[in-house]
Design a protein around this motif. Structure first.
Motif, short mmCIF file in Angstrom:
data_model
loop_
_atom_site.label_atom_id
_atom_site.label_comp_id
_atom_site.label_asym_id
_atom_site.label_seq_id
_atom_site.Cartn_x
_atom_site.Cartn_y
_atom_site.Cartn_z
N GLU A 65 8.27 1.78 -3.09
CA GLU A 65 7.22 1.39 -3.35
C GLU A 65 7.03 0.20 -3.07
OE1 GLU A 65 8.62 3.49 -5.60
OE2 GLU A 65 7.83 5.00 -6.09
N HIS A 104 9.14 6.31 3.20
CA HIS A 104 9.59 5.92 4.57
C HIS A 104 11.04 5.82 4.77
CE1 HIS A 104 9.38 1.97 2.81
NE2 HIS A 104 10.04 1.65 3.45
N SER A 141 2.45 4.86 0.01
CA SER A 141 2.14 5.95 0.59
C SER A 141 2.75 7.04 -0.40
CB SER A 141 2.92 6.20 1.89
OG SER A 141 2.96 7.42 2.48
N ASP A 142 2.37 8.26 -0.23
CA ASP A 142 2.75 9.43 -1.02
C ASP A 142 4.03 9.94 -0.41
OD1 ASP A 142 0.89 9.68 -2.71
OD2 ASP A 142 -0.47 11.03 -1.39
N ARG A 143 4.38 9.52 0.79
CA ARG A 143 5.62 10.06 1.72
C ARG A 143 6.54 8.69 1.74
NH1 ARG A 143 7.72 8.98 6.44
NH2 ARG A 143 5.71 7.90 7.04
N PRO A 170 6.23 3.61 7.76
CA PRO A 170 4.86 4.22 6.92
C PRO A 170 4.04 4.57 7.48
CG PRO A 170 6.00 2.00 5.91
CD PRO A 170 6.38 2.21 7.17
N ASP A 171 3.21 5.51 7.07
CA ASP A 171 2.15 6.03 7.61
C ASP A 171 1.28 4.82 8.04
OD1 ASP A 171 3.00 8.62 7.62
OD2 ASP A 171 2.17 9.07 5.64
N ARG A 186 0.93 -1.15 0.03
CA ARG A 186 -0.05 0.00 -0.02
C ARG A 186 0.91 1.39 0.06
NH1 ARG A 186 -3.17 -2.93 4.32
NH2 ARG A 186 -4.47 -4.55 3.09
N GLU A 234 -0.45 2.01 5.60
CA GLU A 234 0.37 1.85 4.38
C GLU A 234 1.69 0.85 4.43
OE1 GLU A 234 -1.30 5.85 2.31
OE2 GLU A 234 0.72 6.25 3.88
N GLY A 235 2.37 0.69 3.54
CA GLY A 235 3.49 -0.07 3.56
C GLY A 235 3.36 -1.52 3.10
#
Length: 97
Positions: free
Chosen positions: A63, A25, A21-23, A86-87, A19, A90-91
């Motif tokens: 990714e 990690h 994330s836009d950010r 990751p948030d 999943r 997500e991850g």
């Protein structure tokens, strides 16, 4: 003889969800990496996500990261790799096969 059945790489990867994330990690400081001669992150990453470029920079493709932390543990350059979780939600997610 192994007690575990042989499983193909494709079958193993079918149990993994990413999943994205836009950010990122993991962030790589290119200025620090330029002076690295051993490139531990490139050689140790089980997903082959670190890519050296001709100008000495190392690119990281977060990714499909397994979040194992190998790169962070092996890197011998202070501040070259910044690793955070990751948030939430997500991850990487491992599903039972």
């Amino acid at each position: 003889m192994s007690d575990y059945p042989e499983v193909s790489f494709e079958d193993r990867m079918s149990t993994v969800d990413f999943r994205v994330s836009d950010r990122a990690h993991i962030e790589v400081d290119s200025d620090v990496c330029r002076s690295c001669t051993t490139r531990e992150c490139v050689h140790a990453c089980p997903a082959n996500l670190f890519v050296p470029t001709d100008d000495g920079v190392i690119l990281f493709n977060y990714e499909q990261c397994f979040e194992c932390g190998t790169c962070y543990l092996l890197c011998n350059k202070e501040g070259a790799i910044t690793w955070t979780y990751p948030d939430g939600g997500e991850g990487v997610t491992f599903r039972k096969g």
